[in-house]
Design a protein around this motif. Sequence first.
Motif, PDB file in Angstrom:
ATOM      1  N   GLU A 280       0.825  -1.244  -0.001  1.00 53.93           N
ATOM      2  CA  GLU A 280       0.238  -0.113   0.171  1.00 53.93           C
ATOM      3  C   GLU A 280       0.787   1.357   0.059  1.00 53.93           C
ATOM      4  OE1 GLU A 280      -2.866  -0.200   3.184  1.00 53.93           O
ATOM      5  OE2 GLU A 280      -3.774  -1.873   2.420  1.00 53.93           O
ATOM      6  N   ASP A 281       1.986   1.167   0.511  1.00 56.96           N
ATOM      7  CA  ASP A 281       2.999   2.390   0.522  1.00 56.96           C
ATOM      8  C   ASP A 281       3.225   2.778  -0.815  1.00 56.96           C
ATOM      9  OD1 ASP A 281       2.968   2.947   3.094  1.00 56.96           O
ATOM     10  OD2 ASP A 281       4.943   2.079   3.698  1.00 56.96           O
ATOM     11  N   ALA A 282       3.257   1.818  -1.822  1.00 59.08           N
ATOM     12  CA  ALA A 282       3.550   2.334  -3.095  1.00 59.08           C
ATOM     13  C   ALA A 282       2.676   3.321  -3.629  1.00 59.08           C
ATOM     14  CB  ALA A 282       3.754   1.176  -3.950  1.00 59.08           C
ATOM     15  N   GLU A 283       1.276   3.211  -3.360  1.00 59.08           N
ATOM     16  CA  GLU A 283       0.402   4.191  -3.689  1.00 59.08           C
ATOM     17  C   GLU A 283       0.502   5.607  -3.182  1.00 59.08           C
ATOM     18  OE1 GLU A 283      -2.650   5.294  -6.309  1.00 59.08           O
ATOM     19  OE2 GLU A 283      -1.046   3.769  -6.253  1.00 59.08           O
ATOM     20  N   ARG A 284       1.335   5.653  -2.040  1.00 56.70           N
ATOM     21  CA  ARG A 284       1.371   6.884  -1.368  1.00 56.70           C
ATOM     22  C   ARG A 284       2.318   7.860  -1.965  1.00 56.70           C
ATOM     23  NH1 ARG A 284       3.652   5.706   3.991  1.00 56.70           N
ATOM     24  NH2 ARG A 284       3.517   8.147   4.375  1.00 56.70           N
ATOM     25  N   TYR A 285       3.262   7.416  -2.765  1.00 52.64           N
ATOM     26  CA  TYR A 285       4.353   8.058  -3.675  1.00 52.64           C
ATOM     27  C   TYR A 285       3.658   8.806  -4.662  1.00 52.64           C
ATOM     28  CZ  TYR A 285       8.523   9.981  -6.071  1.00 52.64           C
ATOM     29  OH  TYR A 285       9.371  10.610  -6.320  1.00 52.64           O
ATOM     30  N   MET A 286       3.040   9.887  -4.798  1.00 48.37           N
ATOM     31  CA  MET A 286       2.447  10.586  -5.785  1.00 48.37           C
ATOM     32  C   MET A 286       3.339  11.604  -6.760  1.00 48.37           C
ATOM     33  SD  MET A 286      -0.837   9.557  -5.716  1.00 48.37           S
ATOM     34  CE  MET A 286      -1.505  10.676  -6.831  1.00 48.37           C
ATOM     35  N   LEU A 287       3.149  11.851  -7.958  1.00 53.70           N
ATOM     36  CA  LEU A 287       3.887  12.480  -8.505  1.00 53.70           C
ATOM     37  C   LEU A 287       2.774  13.283  -9.715  1.00 53.70           C
ATOM     38  CD1 LEU A 287       6.838   9.990  -9.556  1.00 53.70           C
ATOM     39  CD2 LEU A 287       7.065  12.446  -8.567  1.00 53.70           C
ATOM     40  N   GLY A 288       2.640  14.558  -9.268  1.00 52.81           N
ATOM     41  CA  GLY A 288       1.554  15.114  -9.801  1.00 52.81           C
ATOM     42  C   GLY A 288       0.075  14.420  -9.800  1.00 52.81           C
ATOM     43  N   SER A 289      -0.283  14.209 -11.067  1.00 55.13           N
ATOM     44  CA  SER A 289      -1.616  13.515 -11.175  1.00 55.13           C
ATOM     45  C   SER A 289      -1.783  11.921 -10.934  1.00 55.13           C
ATOM     46  CB  SER A 289      -2.278  13.886 -12.341  1.00 55.13           C
ATOM     47  OG  SER A 289      -1.501  13.136 -13.491  1.00 55.13           O
TER      48      SER A 289
END
Length: 349
Positions: A280-289
């Motif tokens: 789930e932590d992978a989804e926390r890393y956001m790059l813009g949209s």
Amino acid sequence: MRSHPEFSGTGTLSWNTRMKQYLGRGARIKFEEAAIREVTYRPFCTQVGYMAAELNDRQGELPLVFPTTHHRNFGIVLTAPASHFEFTPFFAAHVPDLHLLDTGQFFPRWTYEKSEPSDGGLDFGSPDESSTDEWGFRRVDNISDGILALYCGTVGDQVTKDDIFFYVYGLLHDPAYRETYASDLKKMLPHIPTPDTRERFEQLASAGRRLADLHVDYEAVDPYPLDVKLKSSASASDCETWRVSKMKWGKKKDSETGKNVDDRTTIIYSPKVTIAGIPEDAERYMLGSRSALAWIIDRYQVKADKASGIVNDPNDWCDEHDDPTYIVDLIKRVTTVAVETMKIVDSLG
């Protein structure tokens, strides 16, 4: 990925003001092999571009940032003020596309200036980084001596300009900084406070270096141990098993609504391959949209541009380098990048 799109289109181009002027003068545009560059087109997606003033409109200062293929550089990419998306920093070591994240800005570590003959010859200067190189350029440090003096006076004389640059990248990931200045970051470029203590400076500079390494050298990190499942009819030794057309997230039932929603722990790679076990932590890393893995799903698909007929096929890279599982391995590596990025970000609090 470094893709080489196949052209089978109309032969048309975008007729901007400069191209119309060339046409009016009857000017000829010659192909220059030196203009072929690696471009950071989107996060974790490197493509081949052509960097020439005749065909690239509004290059800005990029010719001073990457003057030739011989000149190394890297820098911080930011979503611009008034971006549609949350403020985001990223790191690039190739020519950055204007829309790498959203229409944004690039802050390079160095710029280069062309040396001019003086008194009958080149001024080679002192044997440091400001001297003229074999291609006739001087490297100019974008961290000024005044800023270095300010930081040395604050946290100690052992500070280097590289330390300051990576301190900035670390600070831009600091959740407390981004929360405190959230309103300002929507309207203007970030203002960088001078660190209060040497300990805090070292923490952020170290974090910035580790983040930069992760974000630039994503192809070299250890793959995350994801669960790659093949259908019984598929063979791991068959290259066709690993060919991708268009990936998508898995589906699951929402516990409250009972409706099908995206399962961000699973990627349907192809009808033959499913990749599960994404933390789930992978989804926390956001790059813009998008999250980091969502960028992979978006970019690594077979897609044809309707106007030009240019086909972008990520399988070409796998074929050219005899690496059929490259995209699967990339998903594993970018998962590692996302998870490790969030560990570093969480440690800054």
